[in-house]
Design a protein around this motif. Structure first.
Motif, PDB file in Angstrom:
ATOM      1  N   LYS A 210     -17.775 -15.883  43.035  1.00  0.00           N
ATOM      2  CA  LYS A 210     -17.016 -16.999  43.587  1.00  0.00           C
ATOM      3  C   LYS A 210     -17.689 -17.555  44.836  1.00  0.00           C
ATOM      4  CE  LYS A 210     -12.531 -15.248  42.012  1.00  0.00           C
ATOM      5  NZ  LYS A 210     -11.174 -14.815  42.460  1.00  0.00           N
ATOM      6  N   PRO A 211     -17.881 -18.875  44.906  1.00  0.00           N
ATOM      7  CA  PRO A 211     -18.509 -19.464  46.098  1.00  0.00           C
ATOM      8  C   PRO A 211     -17.776 -19.137  47.394  1.00  0.00           C
ATOM      9  CG  PRO A 211     -18.476 -21.052  44.312  1.00  0.00           C
ATOM     10  CD  PRO A 211     -17.660 -19.882  43.858  1.00  0.00           C
TER      11      PRO A 211
ATOM     12  N   ARG B 267     -21.637 -21.785  42.166  1.00  0.00           N
ATOM     13  CA  ARG B 267     -21.832 -20.600  41.330  1.00  0.00           C
ATOM     14  C   ARG B 267     -22.824 -20.905  40.226  1.00  0.00           C
ATOM     15  NH1 ARG B 267     -16.753 -17.311  38.683  1.00  0.00           N
ATOM     16  NH2 ARG B 267     -17.919 -15.556  37.759  1.00  0.00           N
TER      17      ARG B 267
ATOM     18  N   ARG C   2     -16.076 -24.905  43.136  1.00  0.00           N
ATOM     19  CA  ARG C   2     -15.793 -24.017  42.006  1.00  0.00           C
ATOM     20  C   ARG C   2     -16.244 -24.640  40.696  1.00  0.00           C
ATOM     21  NH1 ARG C   2      -9.536 -22.975  42.373  1.00  0.00           N
ATOM     22  NH2 ARG C   2      -9.670 -25.260  42.247  1.00  0.00           N
TER      23      ARG C   2
ATOM     24  N   ARG D  37     -23.979 -15.820  43.169  1.00  0.00           N
ATOM     25  CA  ARG D  37     -23.351 -15.138  42.045  1.00  0.00           C
ATOM     26  C   ARG D  37     -21.914 -14.795  42.418  1.00  0.00           C
ATOM     27  NH1 ARG D  37     -27.822 -10.760  39.760  1.00  0.00           N
ATOM     28  NH2 ARG D  37     -29.428 -12.318  39.169  1.00  0.00           N
TER      29      ARG D  37
END
Length: 466
Positions: free
Chosen positions: A289-290, A260, A231, A287
């Motif tokens: 949230k991972p 991201r 994140r 693009r």
């Protein structure tokens, strides 16, 4: 694994020659000369004494033994030794009936007993070695035919026959899915195959080692990469560190970082590369949230997903399937809930003879071997008034089979059987990693999901392929 052999005569010496290297043997006999003669066959711990004596068997370590074989020429001694083994909950007990008319006495005890002929050692060996299905000698004992089962961790699983180093032996038949196959050089051995191999008795040990020794494979049966979502910078010291550790201490070929797109992406990538020296790190920009892209990435590259805890609802919430479990189901790969309890020195796995249990056991044994961790097999049963007294025996048997399976890879197992609520029992154990198997279910929350949410250490969720 530990086996006590009572009697050091010809049958015992032949049995010592045939047993695999995983067995730690203690040989008991009243005759010192017979013990010295057996010492030429293989290393063992010798005890000069009466094998029917509880004191002598206690000295031999019957309380911690996995098997006992009684093969003296005295049925009274053999039967007494077997009774002591049964009272000590020894998992595998076998014997040679010196007088064939006494076979009924062994059968009444539930003991696998064999007549004292040239095949006695061979039958006793099959009692102890679960991956050896059948064996017979011919050509005056100079040749042998052995039926072997290909295990999931066998070095020959997935191999083409012509590539096997068995020039002196011939694979005559493969039994697969209730069909007999006459093999050719291009055939591939599969897990679960029962293979009949024929060759000279002098090469017996080599062929046994080739088929029945184990090798770690995790996570290659799922894929070659460890996938970790980041994140931001804050994840580098937590979940990323455990992902790097898992990559280095498994057979994974590299690490895939899902991140991201953003202004700090370059700094994130540079710091991640510096924190993983010697590890091949790949980056996948997304693009949003991972974690929302893990399923699509993992489905492409396989391997194992390493993530922080994703589920926020309490375990008792109705129909609240854990996100980590759903991710494992969707991708078909294991999911590690990383809580930073690495390096793994203690690994805990349920001892359960189910499809999910077998999946977890395979992964736990591999990781214990690769990380050199202590492995504990835990079998949990309900209280006696709910489950009945026989359930505890089944649990002990499941834990013993886990120990046998791990011994093939040289991994020792501490067996634990406990009564009570399985969630509370598992959460009460101190460990660095708990490995749990997962099977798909449409509604409800499984015990494994409860444990995964409430555990304070890392948890690996392994989906079953069965």
């Amino acid at each position: 694994m530990k086996v006590i052999v009572v009697g050091a005569g010809g049958t015992a010496r032949e049995l010592l020659r045939r047993l695999g290297e995983a067995w730690d043997v203690t040989l008991v006999d009243t005759d010192a000369d017979r013990l010295k003669l057996a010492a030429a066959v293989r290393p063992f711990t010798s005890i000069e004494g009466d094998g029917s004596s509880p004191v002598v068997l206690a000295e031999a370590g019957i309380a911690t033994s996995d098997a006992l074989v009684a093969c003296t020429n005295n049925d009274a001694v053999n039967l007494a030794a077997c009774k002591e083994a049964l009272e000590a909950n020894v998992f595998r007990v076998g014997a040679m009936a010196a007088d064939p008319e006494r076979m009924i006495d062994y059968q009444n005890l539930g003991i696998a007993a064999h007549s004292p002929d040239s095949l006695a050692a061979r039958w006793l060996e099959l009692d102890l070695e679960p991956r050896r299905v059948a064996s017979m000698a011919f050509a005056g004992g100079r040749a042998e035919a052995i039926e072997l089962e290909v295990g999931s961790d066998s070095p020959v699983a997935g191999k083409v026959l012509r590539d096997l180093p068995i020039s002196d032996w011939l694979i005559g038949v493969i039994y697969r899915d209730n069909e007999l196959i006459i093999p050719h050089g291009d055939d591939v051995l599969k897990v679960g195959d029962r293979v009949t191999v024929v060759g000279p008795s002098t090469k017996f040990g080599e062929i046994i080692a080739l088929f029945t020794s184990g090798q770690a494979k995790f996570p290659l049966e799922y894929g070659s990469l460890v996938v970790v979502p980041l994140r931001g910078i804050e994840d580098l010291e937590t979940v990323f560190g455990e992902a790097v550790y898992l990559t280095r201490n498994s057979l994974a070929k590299g690490l895939m970082v899902v991140f991201r797109e953003g202004e700090d992406s370059m700094e994130l990538l540079e710091r991640a590369s510096r924190l993983a020296p010697g590890v091949e790190v790949k980056f996948h920009e997304v693009r949003g949230k991972p974690v929302d892209h893990l399923a699509e990435v993992a489905s492409d590259v396989g391997g194992v997903i390493v993530t922080r805890q994703l589920s926020s609802r309490p375990a008792w919430w109705p129909l609240a399937q854990a996100k980590e479990a759903r991710l494992a189901y969707e991708t078909g790969v294991p999911v590690l809930i990383a809580r930073g309890t690495y390096p793994y020195r203690e690994i805990l796995v349920p001892a359960r003879p189910t499809a999910a249990g077998r999946a977890a056991i395979r992964a736990a044994i591999d990781l214990a071997r690769l990380t050199k961790a202590e492995l504990t097999g835990l079998a949990v049963v309900d209280a006696t008034f709910i489950a009945g007294p026989d359930v505890a025996d089944d649990a002990r048997a499941a834990a013993a089979r886990l120990k046998e399976q791990a011994a093939v890879q040289g991994v020792s197992v501490r067996r634990k059987v406990r009564r009570g609520n399985p969630i509370r029992v598992f959460l009460g154990f101190t460990t660095d990693l708990t490995v749990l198997g997962m099977r798909q279910r449409s509604v409800g929350v499984k015990i494994a999901e409860h444990i995964a949410r409430d555990a304070t250490s890392s948890v690996l969720l392994v989906p079953t392929k069965e």
